[in-house]
Structures are given as structure tokens and as C-alpha cells.
Scaffold this active site. Structure first.
Site, mmCIF file in Angstrom:
data_model
loop_
_atom_site.group_PDB
_atom_site.id
_atom_site.type_symbol
_atom_site.label_atom_id
_atom_site.label_comp_id
_atom_site.label_asym_id
_atom_site.label_seq_id
_atom_site.Cartn_x
_atom_site.Cartn_y
_atom_site.Cartn_z
ATOM 1 N N LYS A 12 -3.357 -18.280 -34.686
ATOM 2 C CA LYS A 12 -3.063 -19.704 -34.880
ATOM 3 C C LYS A 12 -3.847 -20.568 -33.887
ATOM 4 O O LYS A 12 -4.476 -21.548 -34.274
ATOM 5 C CB LYS A 12 -1.547 -19.916 -34.725
ATOM 6 C CG LYS A 12 -1.090 -21.337 -34.945
ATOM 7 C CD LYS A 12 0.349 -21.375 -35.399
ATOM 8 C CE LYS A 12 1.350 -21.279 -34.259
ATOM 9 N NZ LYS A 12 1.381 -22.505 -33.428
ATOM 10 N N SER A 13 -3.813 -20.188 -32.611
ATOM 11 C CA SER A 13 -4.511 -20.995 -31.595
ATOM 12 C C SER A 13 -6.010 -21.044 -31.881
ATOM 13 O O SER A 13 -6.640 -22.100 -31.762
ATOM 14 C CB SER A 13 -4.311 -20.381 -30.205
ATOM 15 O OG SER A 13 -2.991 -20.531 -29.794
ATOM 16 N N SER A 158 -0.758 -25.177 -19.365
ATOM 17 C CA SER A 158 -0.700 -25.387 -20.822
ATOM 18 C C SER A 158 -2.104 -25.389 -21.401
ATOM 19 O O SER A 158 -2.941 -26.218 -21.048
ATOM 20 C CB SER A 158 -0.003 -26.718 -21.125
ATOM 21 O OG SER A 158 -0.310 -27.125 -22.446
ATOM 22 N N GLN A 160 -2.737 -26.188 -24.350
ATOM 23 C CA GLN A 160 -2.881 -27.379 -25.191
ATOM 24 C C GLN A 160 -3.403 -28.546 -24.364
ATOM 25 O O GLN A 160 -4.286 -29.282 -24.805
ATOM 26 C CB GLN A 160 -1.546 -27.727 -25.847
ATOM 27 C CG GLN A 160 -1.105 -26.667 -26.848
ATOM 28 C CD GLN A 160 0.229 -26.984 -27.505
ATOM 29 O OE1 GLN A 160 0.909 -27.926 -27.124
ATOM 30 N NE2 GLN A 160 0.594 -26.178 -28.484
ATOM 31 N N ASP A 306 4.941 -17.473 -25.981
ATOM 32 C CA ASP A 306 5.528 -17.495 -27.325
ATOM 33 C C ASP A 306 6.326 -16.226 -27.628
ATOM 34 O O ASP A 306 7.013 -16.156 -28.655
ATOM 35 C CB ASP A 306 4.429 -17.698 -28.371
ATOM 36 C CG ASP A 306 3.818 -19.096 -28.263
ATOM 37 O OD1 ASP A 306 4.504 -20.015 -27.769
ATOM 38 O OD2 ASP A 306 2.649 -19.264 -28.658
ATOM 39 N N LYS A 333 9.506 -26.494 -26.712
ATOM 40 C CA LYS A 333 8.728 -25.916 -27.817
ATOM 41 C C LYS A 333 9.289 -26.462 -29.141
ATOM 42 O O LYS A 333 9.944 -27.485 -29.152
ATOM 43 C CB LYS A 333 8.781 -24.385 -27.750
ATOM 44 C CG LYS A 333 8.093 -23.816 -26.506
ATOM 45 C CD LYS A 333 6.605 -24.016 -26.564
ATOM 46 C CE LYS A 333 5.919 -23.458 -25.329
ATOM 47 N NZ LYS A 333 4.499 -23.807 -25.288
HETATM 48 C C1 S3P Z 1 -0.859 -23.007 -27.713
HETATM 49 C C2 S3P Z 1 -0.446 -23.012 -26.418
HETATM 50 C C3 S3P Z 1 0.942 -22.766 -26.012
HETATM 51 C C4 S3P Z 1 1.734 -22.062 -27.109
HETATM 52 C C5 S3P Z 1 1.515 -22.665 -28.455
HETATM 53 C C6 S3P Z 1 0.036 -22.664 -28.817
HETATM 54 C C7 S3P Z 1 -2.257 -23.363 -28.001
HETATM 55 O O1 S3P Z 1 1.548 -24.012 -25.744
HETATM 56 O O2 S3P Z 1 3.106 -22.093 -26.810
HETATM 57 O O3 S3P Z 1 2.222 -21.922 -29.428
HETATM 58 O O4 S3P Z 1 -2.746 -23.085 -29.105
HETATM 59 O O5 S3P Z 1 -2.900 -23.933 -27.117
HETATM 60 P P1 S3P Z 1 1.354 -24.720 -24.308
HETATM 61 O O6 S3P Z 1 -0.090 -24.882 -24.083
HETATM 62 O O7 S3P Z 1 2.033 -26.051 -24.403
HETATM 63 O O8 S3P Z 1 2.020 -23.780 -23.351
#
Ligand code: S3P
Length: 421
Positions: A12-13, A158, A160, A306, A333
Site C-alpha cells: 500500500k505505501s 512518521s 507520511q 501497523d 490511526k
Molecule cells: C504509512 C505510514 C504509517 C502507517 C500507514 C502508512 C505510509 O503511518 O501507519 O499505514 O505509507 O507512509 P505514519 O507515517 O503516520 O506512522
């Protein structure tokens, strides 16, 4: 990528990042193995609303995207709906920061309660104008434009946040350096390097220099380790046989689950390694094991963030009390995962307590029964579905359909994991 086992859907990421970077490339890209699920459909649809040509996202065919250069978007006529996807919303804010027009973002009820200030604050520092509901949430408006370089010390580990800021640097043509308390997943950095962008890592500080352009690319996205983890966990809880999952990404910034499982007395065997899109992958094998409790340290959390609900469910079948330290991020989350993990375990008869940013779970071998409140959170649904496969278990989910956010074929694959070999 090996043969014979279960193949989980694409990461997914990496799918979010690859779709977005393809949009920023200067031509036609092809991505095999991209995840076709709720969250990545949200990314594909907001990119389309911003004028990018993105082909259909389907489970069995490659997706084609035509990039328009480093600032490819045109002003949208609609509010950009990121649905349930935090990664879509946050990374999109980063991409929009370098574009000189106004855009509005929203999401579903779950996404509208999640914090956005962690992105908005550094993006404002770069020069973007952002107004968010209650200062921190969607719906939000952003007007980007000329940006300044950024050196940012993020209080949260994070990926993200880190990725959104790097993406702002790409669309704004400026250098961005992000320091985080612990290393979070590095998929953006790997992909950027593969595309010839200069990425420099020094401890937990990562610097990305803006490129002149990004060449179009073509590649295959590995299977999602987080999705594979559910099937592997089911393999640990089985009475006999083994679970084989093939084509799985094993980036070390994602595989903390296996390291914790080892301390709990089990092993995930790694077979036949390969590389794809700058990411390592392999076939993974899990066999039944007697689990014992463990402590998870705060610095380990980003590499298994996760998988905490799943590890908590495994801890419910382990001997002794497991403690998860520094897991406060789980409260923001898709649901308050910390509270709901503890509540659902307790309702099923397990001694489990969440206090501040710590979770404690004492294992039991009593059969677990009850109705699980998922709050529409895909990871809670899948973690408790796995726990329900333990001997004598009868756990019912209040919403099984939410697994389609990241893993539409989950229940079919779980049945295979329980019956193969
Ligand atoms: C993700 C980062 C994680 C994860 C999320 C996907 C990403 O969140 O929990 O499911 O794709 O960068 P955080 O960066 O907020 O920890």
C-alpha cells in the site's frame, strides 16, 4: 518471485508513492502489482481530479500513468476526497504545496478526526497557505506556490510526514531535510534514489535535493508485508502444517513484526530473495509455535506500527504478559486502535489494558468468544479475524467489509492459509 504459496496484494505505501511519483515524471509509466484497494483507489482518483491521466487500477493488470513533469496538476473543480486514506491526504498536501492554486481536501469520518497539523505546520514554514478545521483536521484548504527550503525536526517518527515534505520539495524545487526521532519506513527514499534523485541519509536525518526532472519509469511493486503478516500469524496459531506467502516486500523498515515474533519463540523463514523497484522481497514461511510474551520498545514501533493490533492478538495467545511501549500513535490511526484493541481483547476474555501510550496484554489459552468492534478499521478486522482462528475461538466482526481498504481478498486468503499444506 518464487512459486507455490499465497500471493498477497501489492504494498500500500509503495503503491501510493509510485502513483504520485509517476504523476511527477515526464512521461508514460507502467506499474505492475499495484494495490487495487480502497486506499490506493483514493489516490488514483484524486490524481485524476487534478488532471493526471491515470488508467484503471485492477488486481490483475498493470496500471499506466502519464506524468506531466514536477508540477503536473491543474486546479481541481471538486473537493479532493481522500476517503479513508491518511497517506493520500498527507502526501497530497505535500504535492499541492508547490502548485500555485487553491485546493480543498476532505475524507471520511475516520480521516476527518486524524491530525494534519504535523504536515501543515512544516508546509506553512515552506510558504504554503493552509487552513484546517480546528487548526488540525480535514476538511482543509491549501494554496501552494513558491516554496523555501526546509530543515525540519519532526516530533513524530512518521513516514507520511517525511514523505509529504520530500514531495513538497519536489514540486517546489527546493531542498528538504527531515530529522525524525526513529527511522520510519523508507520507501519514498528508495524510489527517489532509483529515479536518480539525490537522497542523503545521516543518522535519522534525511535530505532530498530537488531534481531537474523525473524520468518515466516502469516496475513491479512487491507484495505488502503488513498484509502478509496476518497470514503468517495465522500460520503460527495453526496446530500443524505451514503457511507460505510469496512475493512479499521485506524492507527492514517494515519487518519489525518478524523480529518481535522471534523473541516470542517463533520464526518467519525467509526464502529466495529478490529486488524490485529498489525494494528487497522474498517468500516467507510460518509454522506453528508456542508463543511466550515479550516487550516491544518505543524505538521498534515504526517498523511494526501497523502490526501492533496483530501482535497484541498474538500476545493474547502467548504465555505471560506482553508490554508494548510508545504506541500512542495508534490512537490517531484509522481508529483509536489502542483503546479498541484493549476493549475487544477484554470483551473476549483476555486481560488487556491500554494506558497513555502503553499496551499490556496477558495471554490465555481459554477459547475466545465475542463480538469485535472494528470501527470500520481494516487492521483491527484482520487482526481479530486471525485471533478468531485460534483453537475454540468464535470471534465475530461487526464489519468484515472494511478489509477492502487494504486487502480485498483477505478472507479467501485466510481460508487458504488455514487449509493449505
Ligand atoms: C504509512 C505510514 C504509517 C502507517 C500507514 C502508512 C505510509 O503511518 O501507519 O499505514 O505509507 O507512509 P505514519 O507515517 O503516520 O506512522
Amino acid at each position: 518471485m518464487g512459486g507455490g504459496g499465497i500471493r498477497v496484494p501489492g504494498d500500500k505505501s509503495i503503491t501510493h508513492r509510485a502513483l504520485m511519483l509517476a504523476a511527477l515524471s515526464s512521461g508514460r509509466c507502467r506499474l505492475g502489482g499495484a494495490l487495487a484497494a480502497g486506499d490506493t483507489r483514493a489516490t488514483a482518483s484524486v490524481l485524476r481530479a487534478l488532471g493526471v491521466t491515470v488508467g484503471p487500477l485492477g488486481a490483475d493488470r498493470a496500471i499506466r500513468i502519464t506524468g506531466g513533469g514536477l508540477r503536473p496538476f491543474r486546479a481541481p473543480h471538486v473537493t479532493l476526497d481522500c476517503r479513508n486514506s491518511g497517506t493520500t491526504a498527507r502526501l497530497l498536501l505535500g504535492l499541492l504545496a508547490g502548485h500555485a492554486f487553491e485546493a480543498s481536501l476532505t475524507g471520511d469520518r475516520s480521516l476527518r478526526r486524524r491530525p494534519m497539523a504535523r504536515i501543515a505546520e512544516p508546509l506553512r514554514r515552506m510558504g504554503a497557505e493552509i487552513t484546517a478545521s480546528d487548526g488540525d483536521r480535514l476538511p482543509a484548504r491549501i494554496r501552494g506556490g513558491a516554496l523555501k527550503p526546509l530543515v525540519w525536526d519532526s516530533p513524530v517518527a512518521s513516514a507520511q510526514v517525511k514523505t509529504a515534505l520530500f514531495f513538497a520539495g519536489l514540486t517546489g524545487g527546493v531542498r528538504v531535510t527531515v530529522t525524525e526521532p526513529f527511522h520510519s519506513r523508507d520507501h519514498a527514499e528508495r524510489l527517489l534514489r532509483l529515479l536518480g534523485v539525490h537522497v542523503d541519509v545521516d543518522g535519522t536525518a534525511t535530505r532530498v535535493d530537488p531534481p531537474e526532472s523525473i524520468a518515466p519509469f516502469d516496475g513491479d511493486i512487491p507484495g505488502d508485508y503488513s498484509s502478509a503478516a496476518y497470514l503468517l500469524a495465522a500460520g503460527l496459531l495453526r496446530r500443524s502444517g505451514e503457511v507460505v506467502v510469496e512475493g512479499v516486500g521485506i524492507n527492514p523498515t517494515r519487518t519489525g513484526f518478524a523480529r518481535v515474533i522471534e523473541r516470542m519463540g517463533a520464526r518467519i523463514e525467509v526464502q529466495g530473495r529478490w529486488m524490485s523497484l529498489g525494494e528487497p522481497g522474498a517468500t516467507l514461511v510460518a509454522r506453528p509455535a508456542r508463543l511466550r510474551s515479550t516487550e516491544v520498545r518505543a524505538d521498534e514501533v515504526p517498523a511494526l506500527v501497523d502490526e501492533v493490533p496483530l501482535l497484541a492478538c498474538l500476545a493474547a495467545r502467548a504465555e505471560g504478559t506482553s508490554v508494548f511501549h510508545g504506541v500512542g500513535e495508534l490512537r490517531v490511526k484509522e481508529s483509536d486502535r489502542l483503546a479498541l484493541v484493549a476493549k475487544n481483547l477484554a470483551a473476549a476474555g483476555v486481560d488487556a489494558v491500554a494506558e497513555a501510550d502503553t499496551l499490556r496484554v496477558t495471554g490465555t489459552d481459554r477459547p475466545l468468544r465475542g463480538l469485535v468492534e472494528t470501527a470500520g478499521d481494516h487492521r483491527l478486522a484482520m487482526a481479530f479475524a486471525v485471533l478468531g482462528t485460534a483453537p475454540g475461538g468464535e470471534l465475530e466482526l461487526d464489519d468484515a467489509g472494511c478489509v477492502a481498504i487494504s486487502y480485498p481478498g483477505f478472507f479467501q486468503d485466510l481460508v487458504r492459509a488455514l487449509t493449505d499444506a
